[in-house]
Design a protein around this motif. Structure first.
Motif, short mmCIF file in Angstrom:
data_model
loop_
_atom_site.label_atom_id
_atom_site.label_comp_id
_atom_site.label_asym_id
_atom_site.label_seq_id
_atom_site.Cartn_x
_atom_site.Cartn_y
_atom_site.Cartn_z
N LYS A 104 0.99 -2.40 6.28
CA LYS A 104 0.46 -1.67 5.23
C LYS A 104 1.97 -2.68 4.76
O LYS A 104 2.79 -2.67 5.06
N PRO A 105 1.91 -4.06 3.99
CA PRO A 105 2.87 -3.61 2.95
C PRO A 105 3.88 -3.13 2.36
O PRO A 105 2.47 -2.14 1.88
N GLN A 106 5.39 -2.91 2.30
CA GLN A 106 6.18 -2.23 2.27
C GLN A 106 5.80 -1.48 0.23
O GLN A 106 5.84 -0.51 0.30
N ALA A 107 5.61 -2.24 -0.44
CA ALA A 107 5.37 -1.82 -1.92
C ALA A 107 4.27 -1.57 -2.45
O ALA A 107 4.12 -1.13 -2.80
N LEU A 108 3.22 -1.22 -0.64
CA LEU A 108 1.63 -0.59 -0.96
C LEU A 108 2.28 1.44 -1.15
O LEU A 108 3.03 1.33 -0.01
N ALA A 109 1.48 2.41 -1.83
CA ALA A 109 1.66 3.29 -2.12
C ALA A 109 0.68 3.49 -0.48
O ALA A 109 0.98 4.42 0.52
#
Length: 162
Positions: free
Chosen positions: A100-105
């Protein structure tokens, strides 16, 4: 009946209950037949070349589920759809679940289900995934990738963000 076919049949049967509940809570005066009708795009098979996912209807089904939990709807986001597509394509080519990319919730993954309805039911019926569908977020993107020579063939990614 194979294990995969049984899981898919069970997922579709339980999906009818969510659609019926969501239909009752979202559409007030709907007739029972319209409350349980599943949009054709949600049951369209994605295990064929050039199949196209209707992300608006897919996110609409997630929003119906969120409504049964008194949560605000997610807005389909073109940027998040692009992120989801890139992740799904990577997943289909490598058979390795993306991080999961960090910017995603939130990010939900699935593989092997032929339709979005089956995929959604799988997420909804798994407690850890169901919590993810209810995450605090305002936007969503969803995508599918098909690779007939891979382990599962079909790879799904849902991403949520703000």
């Amino acid at each position: 009946m194979s294990h995969r076919a049984f899981r898919a049949a069970a997922a579709v049967l339980s999906l009818g209950a969510v659609v019926a509940i969501a239909g009752c809570s979202s559409f007030g005066g709907s007739t029972p037949s319209s409350a349980t009708a599943l949009a054709p795009a949600l049951s369209a098979r994605m295990d064929q070349p050039n199949a196209v996912l209707d992300s608006q209807q897919a996110i609409g089904l997630i929003n119906a589920y969120r409504a049964t939990n008194n949560l605000p709807p997610l807005v389909a986001d073109a940027g998040l759809n692009g992120t989801a597509q890139a992740l799904a394509s990577q997943y289909a080519q490598t058979n390795v679940a993306p991080t999961k990319p960090q910017a995603l919730a939130q990010m939900k993954l699935s593989a092997g289900y032929a339709t979005f309805a089956e995929t959604f039911s799988g997420w909804r019926n798994n407690p850890a995934d169901a919590v993810g569908l209810l995450a605090s977020a305002s936007k969503a993107g969803v995508a599918v990738a098909f690779n007939p020579s891979s382990s599962y063939g079909i790879y799904w990614v849902l991403v949520l963000g703000n």
